[in-house]
Design a protein around this motif. Structure first.
Motif, PDB file in Angstrom:
ATOM      1  N   PRO A 248       8.330  -6.563  -8.615  1.00 19.92           N
ATOM      2  CA  PRO A 248       7.262  -7.201  -9.397  1.00 19.92           C
ATOM      3  C   PRO A 248       5.971  -6.381  -9.333  1.00 19.92           C
ATOM      4  CG  PRO A 248       8.364  -8.799  -7.978  1.00 19.92           C
ATOM      5  CD  PRO A 248       8.860  -7.448  -7.560  1.00 19.92           C
ATOM      6  N   LEU A 249       5.235  -6.358 -10.464  1.00 19.53           N
ATOM      7  CA  LEU A 249       3.978  -5.612 -10.503  1.00 19.53           C
ATOM      8  C   LEU A 249       3.001  -6.104  -9.441  1.00 19.53           C
ATOM      9  CD1 LEU A 249       3.253  -5.158 -14.322  1.00 19.53           C
ATOM     10  CD2 LEU A 249       3.697  -3.353 -12.652  1.00 19.53           C
ATOM     11  N   ALA A 250       3.047  -7.378  -9.122  1.00 14.37           N
ATOM     12  CA  ALA A 250       2.153  -7.928  -8.103  1.00 14.37           C
ATOM     13  C   ALA A 250       2.381  -7.287  -6.746  1.00 14.37           C
ATOM     14  CB  ALA A 250       2.330  -9.442  -8.003  1.00 14.37           C
ATOM     15  N   GLU A 251       3.567  -6.744  -6.520  1.00  9.96           N
ATOM     16  CA  GLU A 251       3.839  -6.014  -5.282  1.00  9.96           C
ATOM     17  C   GLU A 251       3.708  -4.512  -5.482  1.00  9.96           C
ATOM     18  OE1 GLU A 251       7.623  -7.106  -3.662  1.00  9.96           O
ATOM     19  OE2 GLU A 251       7.356  -9.231  -4.129  1.00  9.96           O
ATOM     20  N   LEU A 252       4.086  -4.037  -6.662  1.00 11.64           N
ATOM     21  CA  LEU A 252       4.100  -2.597  -6.920  1.00 11.64           C
ATOM     22  C   LEU A 252       2.696  -2.006  -6.901  1.00 11.64           C
ATOM     23  CD1 LEU A 252       5.971  -0.205  -7.666  1.00 11.64           C
ATOM     24  CD2 LEU A 252       5.555  -0.765 -10.067  1.00 11.64           C
ATOM     25  N   LEU A 253       1.737  -2.691  -7.518  1.00 13.75           N
ATOM     26  CA  LEU A 253       0.393  -2.128  -7.637  1.00 13.75           C
ATOM     27  C   LEU A 253      -0.311  -2.022  -6.288  1.00 13.75           C
ATOM     28  CD1 LEU A 253      -0.754  -3.838 -10.949  1.00 13.75           C
ATOM     29  CD2 LEU A 253       0.205  -1.552 -10.637  1.00 13.75           C
ATOM     30  N   PRO A 254      -0.324  -3.053  -5.446  1.00 12.73           N
ATOM     31  CA  PRO A 254      -0.931  -2.870  -4.119  1.00 12.73           C
ATOM     32  C   PRO A 254      -0.221  -1.809  -3.279  1.00 12.73           C
ATOM     33  CG  PRO A 254      -0.655  -5.202  -4.602  1.00 12.73           C
ATOM     34  CD  PRO A 254       0.077  -4.447  -5.671  1.00 12.73           C
ATOM     35  N   ALA A 255       1.088  -1.686  -3.465  1.00 10.23           N
ATOM     36  CA  ALA A 255       1.831  -0.694  -2.686  1.00 10.23           C
ATOM     37  C   ALA A 255       1.392   0.721  -3.036  1.00 10.23           C
ATOM     38  CB  ALA A 255       3.330  -0.853  -2.929  1.00 10.23           C
TER      39      ALA A 255
END
Length: 485
Positions: A248-255
């Motif tokens: 999910p983008l919500a996890e991908l972007l902070p990573a």
């Protein structure tokens, strides 16, 4: 309201009291999601009727800057999948006006930013007789992560697609498709450096302005593969497009932000390759350094800021806290002998701290020397240095990275620039910088002689007596990098 026609359909813009017409959020490519995720951009779908273009469209997915840089670079985010869009500011929205065109590529380490931030409002360029275009392109994993079976440099491919849109449509907005100046800062300028030797971009722009970036920032394929493997390892997934698409983008972007923090904390070349020095895990993937040469066919204006690296030292406290041992080890990592190089840098800065000397060395490695090498490779290029010092952080920001932007766009009173500029930025300097950019777009000359290996004429932008041209400034420091950078 004003209506213009594109190949996909008609768009409706807005003309406020300043007389500049804005068309915002026009798609130049299809949404890069679903089956189009991690693929080359495809043309946008046509529409019927008149499409409203009075509000900015979605921005490419990105995480905001981490502290303390979030204060200096406020985030601008508009959610939505139709993120490959652009904005047009024009003083004459009708075919046949034949005005020069300037197309802006924003910076942000290939991971942050958008072309629709207020900081990049094109009103001043349109006011001065130029059609200005800003755009969004894919960032981070979606734009630049190396993935098997998918094209590299998808963010660059987006930029090429936007330039093709300009070629095909800008005449309807009053622009001349045969007088296009591509300009960008930091990652945007580094993108231009790559596009100068990209066959697909040939003929799509005729002049280019590269601010604080040139041709030296890229990852070779093995290094890019290491970055992808490390990011996949963090989730326990395979480094495949399908596996990354399932995150999910919500996890991908902070990573992505966490990955850069990990790189900065432990920049081991065996793990990161070129990214260990470039300090950016997402960059164009190229086989090696390519300078365009005399056959480039593009007029170039290239430059850097005098104290670029202070942006990364002053807000974090490293400027005052850096020990001499770190200065020496980092100077060695950049390819110089500290016993030979540091006395040269100290001679011009006798009271400098180790952090201030690191700024001088790192600024040259990252920005000034790549600009010089590009100017050397393309005869007729023009070189500048921006030297006005910010009052930010008690004056320690100096002439740092990105400080020239409000002067280029003549937006000294945009609130997003306030943390850098302070209360009284000099309007006369904005007149000079912005005026040089407009002159270059219109005539191919910014107003001073071209750079060559004999005179090495460089224009300094600041206030006071130093605001002039000089031949080969800081020559002894430049000569240290011969055969190194």
């Amino acid at each position: 309201m004003t209506v213009c026609s594109t190949r996909q359909g008609e768009v409706r813009g807005r003309t406020p009291a300043d007389g500049v017409t804005r068309f915002l959020g026009i798609p130049y490519a299809a949404p890069p999601f679903g089956p189009r995720r991690f693929c080359a951009p495809l043309p946008p779908a046509p529409w019927t009727g008149v499409r409203d273009a009075t509000a900015h469209g979605p921005t490419a997915p990105h995480a905001p800057y981490a502290p303390p840089f979030d204060v200096l670079f406020p985030d601008h985010e508009v959610p939505g999948e139709d993120c490959l869009n652009l904005n047009v500011w024009t003083p004459a929205p009708e075919p046949g006006a034949g005005l020069p065109v300037m197309v802006w590529l924003h910076g942000g380490a290939f991971s942050h930013g958008s072309g629709s931030a207020s900081a990049y409002d094109g009103t001043a360029f349109a006011r001065d007789g130029v059609v200005c275009v800003t755009l969004n392109y894919r960032l981070g994993v979606d734009g630049f992560l190396r993935l098997p079976g998918r094209p590299d440099n998808r963010g660059l491919l987006d930029q090429v697609a936007a330039l093709r849109w300009v070629r095909d449509n800008i005449a309807a907005f009053g622009g001349d498709p045969d007088r296009v100046t591509l300009f960008g800062e930091s990652a945007g300028a580094m993108s231009i450096g790559a596009l100068l030797t990209t066959g697909a971009a040939r003929g799509l722009f005729h002049r280019a302005i590269l601010q604080s970036g040139a041709c030296h920032h890229f990852l070779r394929p093995p290094s890019a593969a290491r970055v992808a493997a490390r990011l996949a390892e963090r989730w326990g997934i395979e480094a495949t497009p399908e596996a990354f698409a399932a995150v999910p983008l919500a996890e991908l972007l902070p990573a992505q932000v966490e990955l850069r923090a990990e790189l900065n904390a432990d920049p081991v070349p065996a793990r990161w390759g070129e990214a260990a020095l470039n300090m950016m895990p997402f960059e164009p993937v190229l086989p090696g350094l390519a300078l365009p040469g005399p056959e480039c066919g593009v007029d170039l204006l290239i430059g850097s800021n005098r104290e670029e690296y202070r942006l990364f030292l002053a807000p974090t406290g490293r400027l005052d806290a850096l020990p001499e041992s770190s200065l020496r080890s980092l100077t060695t990592a950049y390819g110089l002998d500290p016993d030979e190089a540091l006395p040269v840098y100290r001679a011009a800065r006798p009271t400098a701290t180790p952090g201030e000397l690191l700024d001088a060395v790192a600024t040259d490695w990252f920005y000034r020397i790549p600009a010089v090498r590009l100017a050397e490779s393309v005869p007729g290029s023009h070189l500048y240095e921006f030297a006005w010092r910010s009052p930010g952080y008690g004056g320690t920001l100096g002439a740092c990275h990105a400080l020239e932007l409000p002067f280029v766009f003549d937006r000294l009173h945009d609130p997003s620039y306030a943390p850098m500029l302070g209360d009284r930025p000099p309007q006369a300097l904005a007149d000079a910088v912005h005026g040089a950019w407009v002159s270059f777009a219109k005539t191919g000359s910014p107003g001073w002689p071209a750079y060559d290996r004999t005179t090495r004429t460089t224009r300094t932008f600041t206030v006071g007596p130093e605001a002039a041209t000089a031949d080969d400034p800081r020559a002894r420091e430049r000569l240290l990098w011969a055969g190194v950078r």
